[in-house]
Scaffold this motif. Structure first.
Motif, PDB file in Angstrom:
ATOM      1  N   GLU A  18      77.154  13.802 -41.820  1.00 42.40           N
ATOM      2  CA  GLU A  18      76.892  14.406 -43.133  1.00 42.40           C
ATOM      3  C   GLU A  18      75.490  14.023 -43.639  1.00 42.40           C
ATOM      4  OE1 GLU A  18      78.555  14.054 -47.669  1.00 42.40           O
ATOM      5  OE2 GLU A  18      80.006  13.869 -46.042  1.00 42.40           O
ATOM      6  N   ASP A  19      75.105  12.752 -43.449  1.00 42.13           N
ATOM      7  CA  ASP A  19      73.754  12.310 -43.847  1.00 42.13           C
ATOM      8  C   ASP A  19      72.689  13.136 -43.132  1.00 42.13           C
ATOM      9  OD1 ASP A  19      74.880  10.237 -45.362  1.00 42.13           O
ATOM     10  OD2 ASP A  19      74.448   8.693 -43.845  1.00 42.13           O
ATOM     11  N   PHE A  20      72.848  13.302 -41.826  1.00 40.47           N
ATOM     12  CA  PHE A  20      71.867  14.062 -41.032  1.00 40.47           C
ATOM     13  C   PHE A  20      71.826  15.525 -41.458  1.00 40.47           C
ATOM     14  CE2 PHE A  20      71.921  10.370 -38.335  1.00 40.47           C
ATOM     15  CZ  PHE A  20      70.637  10.339 -37.813  1.00 40.47           C
ATOM     16  N   HIS A  21      72.987  16.093 -41.693  1.00 44.55           N
ATOM     17  CA  HIS A  21      73.048  17.498 -42.098  1.00 44.55           C
ATOM     18  C   HIS A  21      72.345  17.702 -43.440  1.00 44.55           C
ATOM     19  CE1 HIS A  21      74.554  21.573 -42.368  1.00 44.55           C
ATOM     20  NE2 HIS A  21      74.968  21.308 -43.588  1.00 44.55           N
ATOM     21  N   ARG A  22      72.647  16.847 -44.400  1.00 46.47           N
ATOM     22  CA  ARG A  22      72.037  16.950 -45.732  1.00 46.47           C
ATOM     23  C   ARG A  22      70.517  16.788 -45.647  1.00 46.47           C
ATOM     24  NH1 ARG A  22      73.844  12.548 -48.086  1.00 46.47           N
ATOM     25  NH2 ARG A  22      75.961  13.357 -48.079  1.00 46.47           N
ATOM     26  N   GLU A  23      70.063  15.831 -44.857  1.00 45.59           N
ATOM     27  CA  GLU A  23      68.624  15.595 -44.704  1.00 45.59           C
ATOM     28  C   GLU A  23      67.940  16.812 -44.079  1.00 45.59           C
ATOM     29  OE1 GLU A  23      65.302  12.827 -45.061  1.00 45.59           O
ATOM     30  OE2 GLU A  23      67.349  12.779 -45.863  1.00 45.59           O
ATOM     31  N   GLU A  37      71.827  12.331 -32.256  1.00 48.40           N
ATOM     32  CA  GLU A  37      72.342  11.753 -31.011  1.00 48.40           C
ATOM     33  C   GLU A  37      71.536  10.520 -30.599  1.00 48.40           C
ATOM     34  OE1 GLU A  37      73.067  12.932 -26.338  1.00 48.40           O
ATOM     35  OE2 GLU A  37      72.821  14.537 -27.800  1.00 48.40           O
ATOM     36  N   GLN A  38      70.228  10.568 -30.785  1.00 54.55           N
ATOM     37  CA  GLN A  38      69.375   9.428 -30.433  1.00 54.55           C
ATOM     38  C   GLN A  38      69.720   8.196 -31.283  1.00 54.55           C
ATOM     39  OE1 GLN A  38      67.332   9.573 -27.761  1.00 54.55           O
ATOM     40  NE2 GLN A  38      68.214  11.613 -27.553  1.00 54.55           N
ATOM     41  N   VAL A  39      70.017   8.432 -32.560  1.00 53.71           N
ATOM     42  CA  VAL A  39      70.417   7.340 -33.449  1.00 53.71           C
ATOM     43  C   VAL A  39      71.782   6.795 -33.022  1.00 53.71           C
ATOM     44  CG1 VAL A  39      71.121   6.780 -35.821  1.00 53.71           C
ATOM     45  CG2 VAL A  39      69.025   8.095 -35.411  1.00 53.71           C
ATOM     46  N   GLN A  40      72.713   7.676 -32.721  1.00 55.81           N
ATOM     47  CA  GLN A  40      74.047   7.246 -32.302  1.00 55.81           C
ATOM     48  C   GLN A  40      73.994   6.398 -31.035  1.00 55.81           C
ATOM     49  OE1 GLN A  40      75.928  11.099 -32.086  1.00 55.81           O
ATOM     50  NE2 GLN A  40      76.734  10.932 -34.176  1.00 55.81           N
ATOM     51  N   LYS A  41      73.039   6.676 -30.164  1.00 54.71           N
ATOM     52  CA  LYS A  41      72.875   5.909 -28.918  1.00 54.71           C
ATOM     53  C   LYS A  41      72.039   4.651 -29.103  1.00 54.71           C
ATOM     54  CE  LYS A  41      73.519   9.819 -25.846  1.00 54.71           C
ATOM     55  NZ  LYS A  41      72.943  10.680 -24.798  1.00 54.71           N
ATOM     56  N   GLY A  42      71.563   4.413 -30.340  1.00 52.56           N
ATOM     57  CA  GLY A  42      70.787   3.216 -30.624  1.00 52.56           C
ATOM     58  C   GLY A  42      69.348   3.258 -30.151  1.00 52.56           C
TER      59      GLY A  42
END
Length: 104
Positions: A18-23, A37-42
């Motif tokens: 939701e944060d990514f979508h809103r941004e 996806e890059q953030v989710q993978k660290g």
């Protein structure tokens, strides 16, 4: 170390879909499509800077990787005004210090 707040700014990482979508919607950028996806993978972090007087509206999207600011852009991937240089410098120091302290 990715959180910051003062009288002028509210800074926080994007964590949820939701944060990514809103941004992405507010900034008209590719942050949701490419960086979530890059953030989710660290592999990187993305933070949102908001003016304290408008906390519901993103002003700058910033990518932080290995404690360094990699991208610093306003809506439609445009360069922020020079008036934002002070907060950028302050955050750059905080991010590098935080990165070093957590032993990355």
């Amino acid at each position: 170390y990715l959180y910051y707040r003062d009288d002028d700014w509210i800074v926080a990482p994007l964590l949820s879909a939701e944060d990514f979508h809103r941004e992405a919607e507010q900034q008209h950028n590719c942050v949701e499509r490419i960086y979530m996806e890059q953030v989710q993978k660290g592999r990187t972090h993305v933070i949102s800077l908001r003016l304290a007087c408008r906390p519901d509206r993103s002003y700058i999207t910033c990518e932080v990787k290995n404690g360094k600011i990699e991208q610093w852009l306003t809506a439609n991937n445009t360069k922020p005004p020079k008036s934002c240089d002070k907060i950028k410098h302050k955050l750059a120091l905080q991010f590098m210090k935080g990165w070093t302290e957590i032993g990355r």
